[in-house]
Design a protein around this motif. Structure first.
Motif, PDB file in Angstrom:
ATOM      1  N   ALA A  46       0.823  -1.241   0.096  1.00  0.00           N
ATOM      2  CA  ALA A  46      -0.026   0.012  -0.057  1.00  0.00           C
ATOM      3  C   ALA A  46       0.913   1.274  -0.264  1.00  0.00           C
ATOM      4  N   LEU A  47       0.366   2.211  -0.588  1.00  0.00           N
ATOM      5  CA  LEU A  47       1.158   3.511  -0.588  1.00  0.00           C
ATOM      6  C   LEU A  47       0.070   4.663   0.116  1.00  0.00           C
ATOM      7  N   ALA A  48       0.708   4.927   1.214  1.00  0.00           N
ATOM      8  CA  ALA A  48       0.159   6.267   1.818  1.00  0.00           C
ATOM      9  C   ALA A  48       0.444   7.676   1.296  1.00  0.00           C
ATOM     10  N   GLU A  49      -0.185   8.473   1.159  1.00  0.00           N
ATOM     11  CA  GLU A  49      -0.001  10.034   0.501  1.00  0.00           C
ATOM     12  C   GLU A  49      -0.777  10.947   1.355  1.00  0.00           C
ATOM     13  N   ASP A  50      -0.022  11.655   1.903  1.00  0.00           N
ATOM     14  CA  ASP A  50      -0.620  12.845   2.768  1.00  0.00           C
ATOM     15  C   ASP A  50      -1.794  12.351   3.745  1.00  0.00           C
ATOM     16  N   GLY A  51      -1.433  11.189   4.325  1.00  0.00           N
ATOM     17  CA  GLY A  51      -2.429  10.894   5.537  1.00  0.00           C
ATOM     18  C   GLY A  51      -3.492   9.977   5.048  1.00  0.00           C
ATOM     19  N   ARG A  52      -3.544   9.690   3.692  1.00  0.00           N
ATOM     20  CA  ARG A  52      -4.480   8.839   3.190  1.00  0.00           C
ATOM     21  C   ARG A  52      -3.925   7.350   2.469  1.00  0.00           C
ATOM     22  N   ILE A  53      -4.835   6.398   2.199  1.00  0.00           N
ATOM     23  CA  ILE A  53      -4.332   5.448   1.529  1.00  0.00           C
ATOM     24  C   ILE A  53      -4.718   5.586  -0.057  1.00  0.00           C
ATOM     25  N   ALA A  54      -3.586   5.752  -0.844  1.00  0.00           N
ATOM     26  CA  ALA A  54      -3.701   6.171  -2.038  1.00  0.00           C
ATOM     27  C   ALA A  54      -3.809   5.072  -3.323  1.00  0.00           C
ATOM     28  N   TRP A  55      -3.193   3.883  -2.832  1.00  0.00           N
ATOM     29  CA  TRP A  55      -3.122   2.766  -3.785  1.00  0.00           C
ATOM     30  C   TRP A  55      -2.675   1.455  -2.800  1.00  0.00           C
ATOM     31  N   PHE A  56      -3.274   0.230  -3.362  1.00  0.00           N
ATOM     32  CA  PHE A  56      -2.549  -0.793  -2.721  1.00  0.00           C
ATOM     33  C   PHE A  56      -2.937  -2.051  -3.487  1.00  0.00           C
ATOM     34  N   ALA A  57      -2.194  -3.113  -3.244  1.00  0.00           N
ATOM     35  CA  ALA A  57      -2.563  -4.326  -4.034  1.00  0.00           C
ATOM     36  C   ALA A  57      -2.148  -5.529  -3.219  1.00  0.00           C
ATOM     37  N   THR A  58      -2.815  -6.452  -3.706  1.00  0.00           N
ATOM     38  CA  THR A  58      -2.690  -8.019  -2.774  1.00  0.00           C
ATOM     39  C   THR A  58      -1.918  -9.053  -3.270  1.00  0.00           C
ATOM     40  N   SER A  59      -1.254  -9.847  -2.780  1.00  0.00           N
ATOM     41  CA  SER A  59      -0.403 -10.875  -3.452  1.00  0.00           C
ATOM     42  C   SER A  59      -0.669 -12.101  -2.414  1.00  0.00           C
ATOM     43  N   MET A  60      -1.106 -13.000  -2.739  1.00  0.00           N
ATOM     44  CA  MET A  60      -1.453 -14.314  -2.062  1.00  0.00           C
ATOM     45  C   MET A  60      -0.085 -15.103  -1.894  1.00  0.00           C
ATOM     46  N   THR A  61       0.901 -14.636  -1.505  1.00  0.00           N
ATOM     47  CA  THR A  61       2.193 -15.328  -1.275  1.00  0.00           C
ATOM     48  C   THR A  61       2.097 -16.319  -0.046  1.00  0.00           C
ATOM     49  N   GLY A  62       1.349 -15.968   1.070  1.00  0.00           N
ATOM     50  CA  GLY A  62       1.660 -16.936   2.192  1.00  0.00           C
ATOM     51  C   GLY A  62       0.620 -17.992   1.786  1.00  0.00           C
ATOM     52  N   GLU A  63      -0.502 -17.788   1.290  1.00  0.00           N
ATOM     53  CA  GLU A  63      -1.291 -19.114   1.124  1.00  0.00           C
ATOM     54  C   GLU A  63      -0.793 -19.661  -0.192  1.00  0.00           C
ATOM     55  N   ALA A  64      -0.224 -19.135  -1.141  1.00  0.00           N
ATOM     56  CA  ALA A  64       0.505 -20.074  -2.418  1.00  0.00           C
ATOM     57  C   ALA A  64       1.565 -21.077  -1.600  1.00  0.00           C
ATOM     58  N   PHE A  65       2.461 -20.227  -0.502  1.00  0.00           N
ATOM     59  CA  PHE A  65       3.481 -21.318  -0.045  1.00  0.00           C
ATOM     60  C   PHE A  65       2.688 -22.490   0.692  1.00  0.00           C
ATOM     61  N   ALA A  66       1.668 -22.092   1.570  1.00  0.00           N
ATOM     62  CA  ALA A  66       1.005 -23.122   2.412  1.00  0.00           C
ATOM     63  C   ALA A  66       0.475 -24.094   1.322  1.00  0.00           C
ATOM     64  N   VAL A  67       0.063 -23.810   0.225  1.00  0.00           N
ATOM     65  CA  VAL A  67      -0.654 -24.700  -0.708  1.00  0.00           C
ATOM     66  C   VAL A  67       0.492 -25.480  -1.335  1.00  0.00           C
ATOM     67  N   LEU A  68       1.297 -24.983  -1.859  1.00  0.00           N
ATOM     68  CA  LEU A  68       2.589 -25.561  -2.783  1.00  0.00           C
ATOM     69  C   LEU A  68       3.352 -26.562  -1.505  1.00  0.00           C
ATOM     70  N   ALA A  69       3.468 -26.118  -0.410  1.00  0.00           N
ATOM     71  CA  ALA A  69       4.290 -26.886   0.639  1.00  0.00           C
ATOM     72  C   ALA A  69       3.581 -28.289   1.058  1.00  0.00           C
ATOM     73  N   GLU A  70       2.138 -27.975   1.110  1.00  0.00           N
ATOM     74  CA  GLU A  70       1.395 -28.975   1.734  1.00  0.00           C
ATOM     75  C   GLU A  70       0.533 -29.916   0.906  1.00  0.00           C
ATOM     76  N   HIS A  71       0.281 -29.295  -0.180  1.00  0.00           N
ATOM     77  CA  HIS A  71      -0.576 -30.102  -1.207  1.00  0.00           C
ATOM     78  C   HIS A  71      -0.021 -30.198  -2.573  1.00  0.00           C
ATOM     79  N   SER A  72       1.422 -30.110  -2.932  1.00  0.00           N
ATOM     80  CA  SER A  72       1.867 -30.177  -4.110  1.00  0.00           C
ATOM     81  C   SER A  72       3.233 -31.131  -4.005  1.00  0.00           C
ATOM     82  N   ILE A  73       3.797 -31.494  -5.136  1.00  0.00           N
ATOM     83  CA  ILE A  73       4.607 -32.318  -5.153  1.00  0.00           C
ATOM     84  C   ILE A  73       6.141 -31.563  -4.679  1.00  0.00           C
ATOM     85  N   LEU A  74       6.054 -30.346  -4.624  1.00  0.00           N
ATOM     86  CA  LEU A  74       7.103 -29.458  -4.022  1.00  0.00           C
ATOM     87  C   LEU A  74       7.384 -29.818  -2.479  1.00  0.00           C
TER      88      LEU A  74
END
Length: 299
Positions: A146-174
């Motif tokens: 997220a980018l905060a600008e002059d006391g407000r949230i101006a932009w943000f984006a989500t990455s499913m990194t933690g969930e992807a790690f859990a799925v790959l480590a627990e439910h894939s060949i990796l």
């Protein structure tokens, strides 16, 4: 006296704040919205807050989602404290006071894809500078940038990194060649380098978490750290490019908001990418809830 709550999916934290916003007492319980017996949110609120005899209460997090006590509709990004206060919803409680629930924040990407956050907006506004820009990452199951600008949230984006790690480590060949999750710094840093350079080839490079093990270049006990580094390295590289494209300015410092272990991993990844890192104070949530309560004239 004000009760401020951070009520998430798996846990609940609460603070008792006096007339000056100082913390007089606090409590925590493994009673996130998915763990509330019978969905009786009022009973849990009463269990946590009754001993404090509060005169007002405010909460943020997944308690305001469709699966929570009541849905607090998202405020549009850009969003500041005034926008969040305008979106507060009021829930009566058996303690004879109302609970105000803070809305999340939503935005629409240039390609028309929506994104949301709920709870993180409060953490960010608890640290955001009144003037100037600050880039944040909130690591977790679904990492938020997220980018905060002059006391407000101006932009943000989500990455499913933690969930992807859990799925790959627990439910894939990796995960077949992994032995535990102990941190291995050389493996983590190797993963960072591969992930940072993967670009659009991340899906192809993910298989290296298996092939390096097959060829004796990655010990089973280090495989989890390598995969973690690979995913986080790719996330940081993508976020850096996305922020630059969205704002026209490449970041040189990232503020990390999160638990100690994940924050340390992300600090290492951010610094490996040639950026500076900063750890936000631990009290950002309670500070922001106090400010929102004052803005809403609850105290």
């Amino acid at each position: 006296m004000l009760v401020a709550l951070d009520w998430g999916t798996s846990s609940l934290r609460a603070w008792l704040l006096d007339a000056d916003g100082a913390v007089r007492d606090e409590a925590a319980a493994p009673l996130g919205i998915l763990k509330v017996p019978g969905g009786d949110f009022d009973a849990v609120f009463r269990q946590i807050a009754e001993k404090w005899h509060p005169t007002a209460a405010i909460a943020c997090g997944m308690i305001g989602s469709r699966q929570g006590w009541a849905e607090a509709p998202y405020a549009n990004c850009p969003a500041d404290a005034a926008a969040l206060v305008a979106g507060l919803i009021e829930i009566p409680t058996s303690l004879g006071i109302s609970l105000r629930i803070v809305p999340g924040v939503s935005r629409i990407d240039a390609d028309g894809i929506p994104d949301v956050m709920r709870g993180e907006e409060v953490q960010i506004l608890g640290d955001a500078p009144a003037t100037g820009r600050r880039l944040y990452v909130l690591p977790g199951t679904h990492s938020k940038w997220a980018l905060a600008e002059d006391g407000r949230i101006a932009w943000f984006a989500t990455s499913m990194t933690g969930e992807a790690f859990a799925v790959l480590a627990e439910h894939s060949i990796l995960g077949r060649l992994m032995d535990g999750r102990a941190y291995d710094q050389p493996a983590f840093r190797r993963g960072l380098a591969v992930g940072a350079s993967a670009g659009g080839g991340l899906l192809r490079r993910l298989f290296s978490a298996r092939t390096l093990g097959l060829f004796g270049e990655l010990e089973p006990k280090a495989a989890g750290s390598y995969l973690s580094g690979l995913l986080i390295g790719a996330e940081v590289a993508d976020a850096r490019a996305t922020v630059a494209a969205a704002t026209g300015a490449a970041p040189d410092e990232v503020t990390i908001v999160g638990g100690a272990e994940l924050s340390a991993r992300y600090a290492e990844a951010i610094e490996a990418a040639g950026l500076r890192s900063r750890i936000a104070p631990a009290d950002t949530t309670v500070k922001a809830l106090w400010r929102l309560a004052k803005h809403a004239e609850l105290v």
